[in-house]
Write an enzyme that holds these catalytic residues in place. Sequence first.
Site, PDB file in Angstrom:
ATOM      1  N   THR A  87     -41.101  26.233  48.627  1.00 18.86           N
ATOM      2  CA  THR A  87     -40.059  25.430  48.902  1.00 18.86           C
ATOM      3  C   THR A  87     -39.406  25.219  47.858  1.00 18.86           C
ATOM      4  O   THR A  87     -40.074  25.403  46.398  1.00 18.86           O
ATOM      5  CB  THR A  87     -40.424  23.856  48.127  1.00 18.86           C
ATOM      6  OG1 THR A  87     -41.069  23.853  49.798  1.00 18.86           O
ATOM      7  CG2 THR A  87     -38.865  23.182  48.597  1.00 18.86           C
ATOM      8  N   LYS A 162     -34.126  22.784  54.135  1.00 18.33           N
ATOM      9  CA  LYS A 162     -35.398  22.080  53.693  1.00 18.33           C
ATOM     10  C   LYS A 162     -34.586  20.777  52.687  1.00 18.33           C
ATOM     11  O   LYS A 162     -35.165  19.922  52.857  1.00 18.33           O
ATOM     12  CB  LYS A 162     -36.602  22.726  53.005  1.00 18.33           C
ATOM     13  CG  LYS A 162     -37.222  22.335  52.030  1.00 18.33           C
ATOM     14  CD  LYS A 162     -38.892  22.467  52.954  1.00 18.33           C
ATOM     15  CE  LYS A 162     -39.529  20.888  51.671  1.00 18.33           C
ATOM     16  NZ  LYS A 162     -40.655  20.863  52.843  1.00 18.33           N
ATOM     17  N   LYS A 237     -39.680  17.068  42.972  1.00 21.24           N
ATOM     18  CA  LYS A 237     -39.415  18.483  43.156  1.00 21.24           C
ATOM     19  C   LYS A 237     -38.537  18.930  44.002  1.00 21.24           C
ATOM     20  O   LYS A 237     -37.372  19.437  43.720  1.00 21.24           O
ATOM     21  CB  LYS A 237     -40.347  18.755  43.532  1.00 21.24           C
ATOM     22  CG  LYS A 237     -40.082  20.340  43.825  1.00 21.24           C
ATOM     23  CD  LYS A 237     -41.611  21.206  43.975  1.00 21.24           C
ATOM     24  CE  LYS A 237     -40.942  22.665  44.348  1.00 21.24           C
ATOM     25  NZ  LYS A 237     -41.840  24.066  45.365  1.00 21.24           N
TER      26      LYS A 237
HETATM   27  P1  NAD Z   1     -51.088  24.053  44.834  1.00 20.75           P
HETATM   28  O1  NAD Z   1     -50.304  24.276  43.727  1.00 20.75           O
HETATM   29  O2  NAD Z   1     -51.606  24.116  45.633  1.00 20.75           O
HETATM   30  O3  NAD Z   1     -50.996  25.533  45.442  1.00 20.75           O
HETATM   31  C1  NAD Z   1     -50.048  27.071  44.967  1.00 20.75           C
HETATM   32  C2  NAD Z   1     -50.605  28.315  44.554  1.00 20.75           C
HETATM   33  O4  NAD Z   1     -50.141  28.671  43.950  1.00 20.75           O
HETATM   34  C3  NAD Z   1     -51.901  27.472  44.241  1.00 20.75           C
HETATM   35  O5  NAD Z   1     -53.430  28.003  44.390  1.00 20.75           O
HETATM   36  C4  NAD Z   1     -52.289  28.414  42.475  1.00 20.75           C
HETATM   37  O6  NAD Z   1     -52.967  28.876  41.916  1.00 20.75           O
HETATM   38  C5  NAD Z   1     -51.323  29.464  42.576  1.00 20.75           C
HETATM   39  N1  NAD Z   1     -50.252  31.024  41.977  1.00 20.75           N
HETATM   40  C6  NAD Z   1     -49.678  30.485  41.312  1.00 20.75           C
HETATM   41  N2  NAD Z   1     -49.028  30.961  40.444  1.00 20.75           N
HETATM   42  C7  NAD Z   1     -48.759  32.155  40.952  1.00 20.75           C
HETATM   43  C8  NAD Z   1     -48.771  33.832  40.836  1.00 20.75           C
HETATM   44  N3  NAD Z   1     -48.753  33.894  39.899  1.00 20.75           N
HETATM   45  N4  NAD Z   1     -49.599  34.504  41.828  1.00 20.75           N
HETATM   46  C9  NAD Z   1     -50.240  34.035  42.669  1.00 20.75           C
HETATM   47  N5  NAD Z   1     -51.059  32.254  43.084  1.00 20.75           N
HETATM   48  C10 NAD Z   1     -50.177  31.453  42.306  1.00 20.75           C
HETATM   49  O7  NAD Z   1     -49.085  23.755  46.029  1.00 20.75           O
HETATM   50  P2  NAD Z   1     -49.023  23.556  47.223  1.00 20.75           P
HETATM   51  O8  NAD Z   1     -49.205  21.960  46.726  1.00 20.75           O
HETATM   52  O9  NAD Z   1     -50.517  23.896  47.944  1.00 20.75           O
HETATM   53  O10 NAD Z   1     -47.195  24.310  47.797  1.00 20.75           O
HETATM   54  C11 NAD Z   1     -46.984  25.486  47.567  1.00 20.75           C
HETATM   55  C12 NAD Z   1     -45.954  25.107  48.076  1.00 20.75           C
HETATM   56  O11 NAD Z   1     -45.117  24.380  49.792  1.00 20.75           O
HETATM   57  C13 NAD Z   1     -44.764  24.147  47.074  1.00 20.75           C
HETATM   58  O12 NAD Z   1     -43.478  25.025  47.062  1.00 20.75           O
HETATM   59  C14 NAD Z   1     -44.638  23.039  47.846  1.00 20.75           C
HETATM   60  O13 NAD Z   1     -43.383  22.035  47.299  1.00 20.75           O
HETATM   61  C15 NAD Z   1     -44.326  23.662  48.905  1.00 20.75           C
HETATM   62  N6  NAD Z   1     -44.946  22.180  49.633  1.00 20.75           N
HETATM   63  C16 NAD Z   1     -45.777  21.293  49.791  1.00 20.75           C
HETATM   64  C17 NAD Z   1     -46.182  20.384  50.332  1.00 20.75           C
HETATM   65  C18 NAD Z   1     -47.397  19.180  50.665  1.00 20.75           C
HETATM   66  O14 NAD Z   1     -47.405  18.274  50.952  1.00 20.75           O
HETATM   67  N7  NAD Z   1     -48.134  19.978  49.454  1.00 20.75           N
HETATM   68  C19 NAD Z   1     -45.618  20.173  51.638  1.00 20.75           C
HETATM   69  C20 NAD Z   1     -44.580  21.557  52.254  1.00 20.75           C
HETATM   70  C21 NAD Z   1     -43.988  22.110  51.107  1.00 20.75           C
END
Ligand code: NAD
Length: 291
Positions: A87, A162, A237
């Site tokens: 997102t 979204k 966010k």
């Molecule tokens: P998270 O923080 O658990 O995962 C993000 C991952 O990206 C982490 O493992 C981090 O180490 C990795 N990362 C960061 N910088 C990086 C880089 N430069 N190269 C490679 N990896 C890198 O977050 P999440 O909950 O998995 O969410 C991911 C996305 O999905 C976000 O944009 C969030 O808004 C969206 N989202 C989350 C949810 C939810 O319920 N968690 C629901 C819908 C959408």
Amino acid sequence: MKIGFIGLGNMGAPMAANLIAAGHAVTGFDVAPIALDGLTMAATAGDAAMGQDVVITMLPDGLILRDVAAEIIPVMAAGAGFIDCSTVDVDSARAVADAAHNAGLLAVDAPVSGGIGGASAGTLTFMAGGSEAGFALAAPLFDIMGQKAVHCGASGAGQAAKICNNMILGITMIGTCEAFALADKLGLDRQKMFDVVSTSSGYSWSMNAYCPAPGIGPASPADKNYAPGFAAELMVKDLNLSQDAARSVDADTPLGAAAAELYRRFVEDEDGLGKDFSAMLPRFEKRGRGA
Ligand code: NAD
């Protein structure tokens, strides 16, 4: 397919696991140490992206997405797909898609709804922006990781859908919570309140499917002391993204702005960090008009 998967956090890891279980060859990269059965880890994002039919990213925000895109686009083969499921802001989604398109890639922005539970169960909803060809390439993977995918339009349309959806969600959750708190003070039984509103014109997903009152309606985070679910800070966010987008196109979104400010205060000043976004109900319960 040969798939690169970059960003294997709470959402990315279970999504990648579902692709592996469906028989795809997945190579992953994350800046944090990650181990997943059947996943080959690469040393860099470029290594994870090189030679793949499709690369999927699931990253925290638009700046990180732009950095990763700058690293992987030059090493990807023309005709390959770049599917970003993070997102992020609409501008970043469009900038990355333009760069990918110029390199001969098929770019799709495809943020998801459904949370960690949906990612694990393979029941996410994907809202996608990009060309018909890009959507067609991504659709079989959406089928594995989700239960529904909507092609919303050109690049950025998935992110637009979204943030509009989540702006409605934030607003309706606050409305539902403040109405419960008012009903309490008026002496109305919560079950009666639910029975009426869930079948009347005040109904919404927040009331009917995710009721913020413990013990009322279907099982929800309210029944687990507001453990997320969808954490309030993630709502902040998404509401901030909706307000950034509204400013960039001069859209008047007063309730979205109010919801963003209420959730910001909830998370930063009122002990809301780490709680489900429906924990707005106990917040309102404790307050009077002057608070
Ligand atoms: P998270 O923080 O658990 O995962 C993000 C991952 O990206 C982490 O493992 C981090 O180490 C990795 N990362 C960061 N910088 C990086 C880089 N430069 N190269 C490679 N990896 C890198 O977050 P999440 O909950 O998995 O969410 C991911 C996305 O999905 C976000 O944009 C969030 O808004 C969206 N989202 C989350 C949810 C939810 O319920 N968690 C629901 C819908 C959408």
